[in-house]
Motif scaffolding. Structure first.
Motif, PDB file in Angstrom:
ATOM      1  N   LYS A 136      25.601  -5.010  67.400  1.00 31.47           N
ATOM      2  CA  LYS A 136      26.153  -3.702  67.764  1.00 31.47           C
ATOM      3  C   LYS A 136      27.669  -3.741  67.624  1.00 31.47           C
ATOM      4  O   LYS A 136      28.365  -4.301  68.469  1.00 31.47           O
ATOM      5  CB  LYS A 136      25.727  -3.322  69.185  1.00 31.47           C
ATOM      6  CG  LYS A 136      24.210  -3.101  69.284  1.00 31.47           C
ATOM      7  CD  LYS A 136      23.726  -2.620  70.625  1.00 31.47           C
ATOM      8  CE  LYS A 136      22.227  -2.343  70.585  1.00 31.47           C
ATOM      9  NZ  LYS A 136      21.658  -1.975  71.888  1.00 31.47           N
ATOM     10  N   GLY A 165      18.413  -0.516  69.990  1.00 27.98           N
ATOM     11  CA  GLY A 165      17.701   0.352  70.927  1.00 27.98           C
ATOM     12  C   GLY A 165      18.204   0.158  72.336  1.00 27.98           C
ATOM     13  O   GLY A 165      19.160  -0.589  72.581  1.00 27.98           O
ATOM     14  N   ALA A 166      17.548   0.836  73.273  1.00 28.81           N
ATOM     15  CA  ALA A 166      17.869   0.686  74.700  1.00 28.81           C
ATOM     16  C   ALA A 166      17.237  -0.611  75.156  1.00 28.81           C
ATOM     17  O   ALA A 166      16.102  -0.640  75.628  1.00 28.81           O
ATOM     18  CB  ALA A 166      17.310   1.877  75.467  1.00 28.81           C
ATOM     19  N   ASN A 167      17.969  -1.697  74.969  1.00 31.87           N
ATOM     20  CA  ASN A 167      17.373  -3.035  75.073  1.00 31.87           C
ATOM     21  C   ASN A 167      18.270  -3.991  75.853  1.00 31.87           C
ATOM     22  O   ASN A 167      18.839  -4.933  75.272  1.00 31.87           O
ATOM     23  CB  ASN A 167      17.134  -3.620  73.667  1.00 31.87           C
ATOM     24  CG  ASN A 167      16.235  -2.773  72.781  1.00 31.87           C
ATOM     25  OD1 ASN A 167      16.462  -2.674  71.584  1.00 31.87           O
ATOM     26  ND2 ASN A 167      15.209  -2.172  73.353  1.00 31.87           N
ATOM     27  N   ILE A 168      18.429  -3.795  77.130  1.00 37.17           N
ATOM     28  CA  ILE A 168      19.161  -4.780  77.938  1.00 37.17           C
ATOM     29  C   ILE A 168      18.371  -6.092  77.829  1.00 37.17           C
ATOM     30  O   ILE A 168      17.196  -6.158  78.194  1.00 37.17           O
ATOM     31  CB  ILE A 168      19.225  -4.327  79.414  1.00 37.17           C
ATOM     32  CG1 ILE A 168      19.871  -2.948  79.549  1.00 37.17           C
ATOM     33  CG2 ILE A 168      19.888  -5.404  80.281  1.00 37.17           C
ATOM     34  CD1 ILE A 168      21.342  -2.874  79.641  1.00 37.17           C
ATOM     35  N   LYS A 235      28.011   3.553  71.243  1.00 39.45           N
ATOM     36  CA  LYS A 235      27.651   3.756  72.661  1.00 39.45           C
ATOM     37  C   LYS A 235      28.376   2.761  73.554  1.00 39.45           C
ATOM     38  O   LYS A 235      28.547   3.002  74.754  1.00 39.45           O
ATOM     39  CB  LYS A 235      26.135   3.721  72.851  1.00 39.45           C
ATOM     40  CG  LYS A 235      25.457   2.372  72.559  1.00 39.45           C
ATOM     41  CD  LYS A 235      25.497   1.369  73.676  1.00 39.45           C
ATOM     42  CE  LYS A 235      25.067  -0.008  73.201  1.00 39.45           C
ATOM     43  NZ  LYS A 235      25.224  -1.042  74.221  1.00 39.45           N
ATOM     44  N   ASN A 236      28.814   1.633  72.997  1.00 40.07           N
ATOM     45  CA  ASN A 236      29.545   0.651  73.811  1.00 40.07           C
ATOM     46  C   ASN A 236      30.895   1.203  74.269  1.00 40.07           C
ATOM     47  O   ASN A 236      31.383   0.844  75.343  1.00 40.07           O
ATOM     48  CB  ASN A 236      29.745  -0.650  73.024  1.00 40.07           C
ATOM     49  CG  ASN A 236      28.475  -1.486  72.982  1.00 40.07           C
ATOM     50  OD1 ASN A 236      27.662  -1.431  73.899  1.00 40.07           O
ATOM     51  ND2 ASN A 236      28.305  -2.265  71.925  1.00 40.07           N
ATOM     52  N   ASP A 292      19.724   4.362  74.308  1.00 38.07           N
ATOM     53  CA  ASP A 292      20.619   3.218  74.467  1.00 38.07           C
ATOM     54  C   ASP A 292      21.883   3.635  75.221  1.00 38.07           C
ATOM     55  O   ASP A 292      22.412   2.878  76.048  1.00 38.07           O
ATOM     56  CB  ASP A 292      20.974   2.641  73.083  1.00 38.07           C
ATOM     57  CG  ASP A 292      21.607   1.265  73.183  1.00 38.07           C
ATOM     58  OD1 ASP A 292      21.592   0.675  74.290  1.00 38.07           O
ATOM     59  OD2 ASP A 292      22.124   0.763  72.173  1.00 38.07           O
ATOM     60  N   THR A 295      20.929   3.728  78.995  1.00 36.58           N
ATOM     61  CA  THR A 295      20.751   2.415  79.636  1.00 36.58           C
ATOM     62  C   THR A 295      22.088   1.660  79.706  1.00 36.58           C
ATOM     63  O   THR A 295      22.413   1.030  80.716  1.00 36.58           O
ATOM     64  CB  THR A 295      19.641   1.595  78.934  1.00 36.58           C
ATOM     65  OG1 THR A 295      19.137   0.636  79.846  1.00 36.58           O
ATOM     66  CG2 THR A 295      20.097   0.875  77.684  1.00 36.58           C
ATOM     67  N   SER A 296      22.880   1.761  78.648  1.00 39.13           N
ATOM     68  CA  SER A 296      24.155   1.013  78.613  1.00 39.13           C
ATOM     69  C   SER A 296      25.163   1.570  79.613  1.00 39.13           C
ATOM     70  O   SER A 296      26.011   0.825  80.109  1.00 39.13           O
ATOM     71  CB  SER A 296      24.751   1.055  77.209  1.00 39.13           C
ATOM     72  OG  SER A 296      23.865   0.455  76.303  1.00 39.13           O
ATOM     73  N   GLY A 300      24.533  -1.965  81.501  1.00 40.12           N
ATOM     74  CA  GLY A 300      25.076  -2.864  80.478  1.00 40.12           C
ATOM     75  C   GLY A 300      26.303  -3.636  80.953  1.00 40.12           C
ATOM     76  O   GLY A 300      26.898  -3.337  81.993  1.00 40.12           O
ATOM     77  N   ARG A 301      26.676  -4.628  80.148  1.00 40.14           N
ATOM     78  CA  ARG A 301      27.820  -5.481  80.488  1.00 40.14           C
ATOM     79  C   ARG A 301      29.146  -4.744  80.311  1.00 40.14           C
ATOM     80  O   ARG A 301      30.087  -4.960  81.078  1.00 40.14           O
ATOM     81  CB  ARG A 301      27.800  -6.739  79.609  1.00 40.14           C
ATOM     82  CG  ARG A 301      26.556  -7.569  79.784  1.00 40.14           C
ATOM     83  CD  ARG A 301      26.400  -8.618  78.702  1.00 40.14           C
ATOM     84  NE  ARG A 301      26.266  -8.020  77.368  1.00 40.14           N
ATOM     85  CZ  ARG A 301      26.025  -8.703  76.268  1.00 40.14           C
ATOM     86  NH1 ARG A 301      25.892 -10.013  76.314  1.00 40.14           N
ATOM     87  NH2 ARG A 301      25.923  -8.095  75.103  1.00 40.14           N
ATOM     88  N   ASN A 302      29.227  -3.876  79.293  1.00 43.42           N
ATOM     89  CA  ASN A 302      30.462  -3.109  79.098  1.00 43.42           C
ATOM     90  C   ASN A 302      30.731  -2.217  80.307  1.00 43.42           C
ATOM     91  O   ASN A 302      31.855  -2.139  80.806  1.00 43.42           O
ATOM     92  CB  ASN A 302      30.362  -2.248  77.832  1.00 43.42           C
ATOM     93  CG  ASN A 302      30.454  -3.089  76.572  1.00 43.42           C
ATOM     94  OD1 ASN A 302      31.520  -3.570  76.228  1.00 43.42           O
ATOM     95  ND2 ASN A 302      29.328  -3.293  75.904  1.00 43.42           N
TER      96      ASN A 302
HETATM   97  P1  13P Z   1      26.007  -4.398  76.784  1.00 44.41           P
HETATM   98  O1  13P Z   1      26.522  -5.257  75.662  1.00 44.41           O
HETATM   99  O2  13P Z   1      27.021  -3.451  77.332  1.00 44.41           O
HETATM  100  O3  13P Z   1      25.350  -5.206  77.875  1.00 44.41           O
HETATM  101  O4  13P Z   1      24.862  -3.483  76.188  1.00 44.41           O
HETATM  102  C1  13P Z   1      23.590  -4.012  76.016  1.00 44.41           C
HETATM  103  C2  13P Z   1      22.825  -3.142  75.103  1.00 44.41           C
HETATM  104  O5  13P Z   1      23.223  -2.952  73.972  1.00 44.41           O
HETATM  105  C3  13P Z   1      21.587  -2.555  75.634  1.00 44.41           C
HETATM  106  O6  13P Z   1      20.885  -1.840  74.659  1.00 44.41           O
END
Ligand code: 13P
Ligand code: NAD
Length: 381
Positions: A136, A165-168, A235-236, A292, A295-296, A300-302
């Motif tokens: 990504k 995708g929406a994939n944590i 999306k990040n 995605d 969920t992000s 997500g980490r960002n």
């Molecule tokens: P992060 O890198 O922000 O954790 O996003 C994870 C992600 O892409 C989930 O789909």
């Protein structure tokens, strides 16, 4: 008939989770795939914590190579701890060994490392190998902007599609339900040496569904590689904005506004710069787009690091270092790269949210979001 050999290039949080999925399926479909999956690991040493359930003082009292630990414990103890990996995954620190006889290459590394890794692979991959990028991010140079599927394809002389995708990763690895989108649309006329030899099954949407679909990981295949790649990258930037909003405690309504505007800028970016192939429906209807984004902006980490940045006043790089244990944020460099690209064209004003996120990451302007986002990017829509 010959069977496809699959290699995973990368072994981080998502790299390891995808390797697990792939190895489950190569075992499940022995008519199509060779069971063993080689996973390339950027080698480092790691001291296994004595709290690990399979800690053995005689082997683990000193730091040992991560590949050795992965192969011994069937677990990526640093990047995907607590998840048992299938025993048909073979971790290797040698990238040429990982890719040399693979007919399908799955790229899953933080985007800043892709170019160097391609340089190391060049000349060692099969000319007819096919690839999927799970990365990504985007690459920006003085020539313009590139998708990583294109960067990989161009550098290695092979065709590369995209999975996003929406994939944590931690949720997928725990086999909690999620969906993903795979885009794969090789051109009709490819050079002779890139044609998959007849002894192998053809590589198409059905192949990738067989390789990636699991009861807990549902795959939809489409042809819009640009849309899938851009959804995952852009999306990040929006997830960072959502983290700023949560860090300030501005509430769910404000976050929803940021997500709505973020989706509009993602779609606008795709339509403006990848007009030939990018489809609106990829952003609004597929897992790699709106799902995605949702969920992000929550898990997500960002999002997490941006929220902590606002709460603590520290630089986001410091937070990344402190809390991610070697995992890498993708949104911070993507915000910068996208800003560089827009600035070169005088188009920053057309993307006020992307621009505000980039500005907020620079320490001088961080006070804006800490004090209140005076130039509210949502006003423009
Ligand atoms: P992060 O890198 O922000 O954790 O996003 C994870 C992600 O892409 C989930 O789909
Ligand atoms: P990660 O964030 O866990 O990054 C760590 C990985 O980078 C480790 O394998 C480490 O060895 C490697 N690394 C560190 N320095 C390196 C170097 N100099 N050269 C090469 N490799 C180096 O990685 P990840 O989560 O697997 O992310 C890979 C891609 O997948 C990213 O583009 C990310 O956006 C995407 N993604 C991640 C998730 C997730 O939840 N983690 C989900 C979907 C997509």
């Amino acid at each position: 008939q010959k069977k496809h050999k699959v290699a995973i290039v990368g072994s981080g949080n998502w790299g390891s989770a995808i390797a697990k999925i792939v190895a489950e399926n190569t075992k499940h479909y022995p008519d199509v795939f060779q069971e063993e999956v080689k996973m390339w690991v950027f080698e480092e040493t790691y001291l296994l914590p004595s709290s690990h359930p399979r800690y053995d003082f005689s082997k683990h009292s000193q730091p040992v190579k991560l590949t050795q630990l992965i192969n011994e414990l069937n677990e990526n103890v640093k990047y995907l701890p607590g998840i048992r990996l299938p025993s048909n995954i073979l971790a290797t620190p040698d990238i040429t060994d990982a890719v040399k006889d693979a007919t399908i290459l799955v790229f899953n590394v933080p985007h800043q490392f892709v170019s160097k890794i391609c340089d190391q692979i060049l000349g060692h991959n099969l000319p007819y190998a096919k690839a999927i990028s799970c990365i990504k991010g985007v690459e920006v140079s003085s020539e313009g902007i590139s998708l990583f599927s294109d960067v990989i394809g161009r550098r290695l002389g092979i065709y590369c599609g995209a999975l996003s995708g929406a994939n944590i990763a931690n949720e997928v690895a725990q086999e909690k339900f999620s969906e993903t989108t795979i885009a794969y649309q090789p051109p009709k006329d490819i050079p002779k040496e890139q044609e998959m030899p007849k002894e192998y099954p053809p590589v198409d949407h059905a192949t990738f569904k067989t390789l990636f679909h699991r009861p807990y990981f549902h795959v939809r295949c489409i042809s819009d590689v640009a849309g899938v790649s851009l959804g995952g990258a852009l999306k990040n930037i929006v997830a960072l904005a959502a983290g700023f909003v949560d860090g300030r405690g501005w509430g769910d309504n404000a976050k929803a506004a940021i997500m709505r505007v973020g989706l509009l800028e993602m779609r606008k970016f795709g339509k403006m710069f990848f007009a030939d192939t990018c489809r609106t429906s990829t952003f609004t209807e597929e897992s790699c787009g709106v799902a995605d984004l949702i969920t992000s902006c929550n898990g997500g980490r960002n999002h997490k690091c941006a929220k902590m940045m606002v709460a603590t006043g520290k630089k986001i790089e410091e937070i990344e270092e402190e809390v991610l244990n070697g995992q890498k944020l993708q949104g911070t460099s993507t915000a910068k790269e996208v800003n560089e690209f827009l600035k070169m064209r005088g188009l920053e004003g057309e993307f006020p949210l992307f621009t505000a996120v980039y500005s907020t990451l620079t320490p001088i302007l961080m006070h804006i979001v800490r004090g209140g986002w005076s130039a509210n990017p949502c006003r423009h829509y």
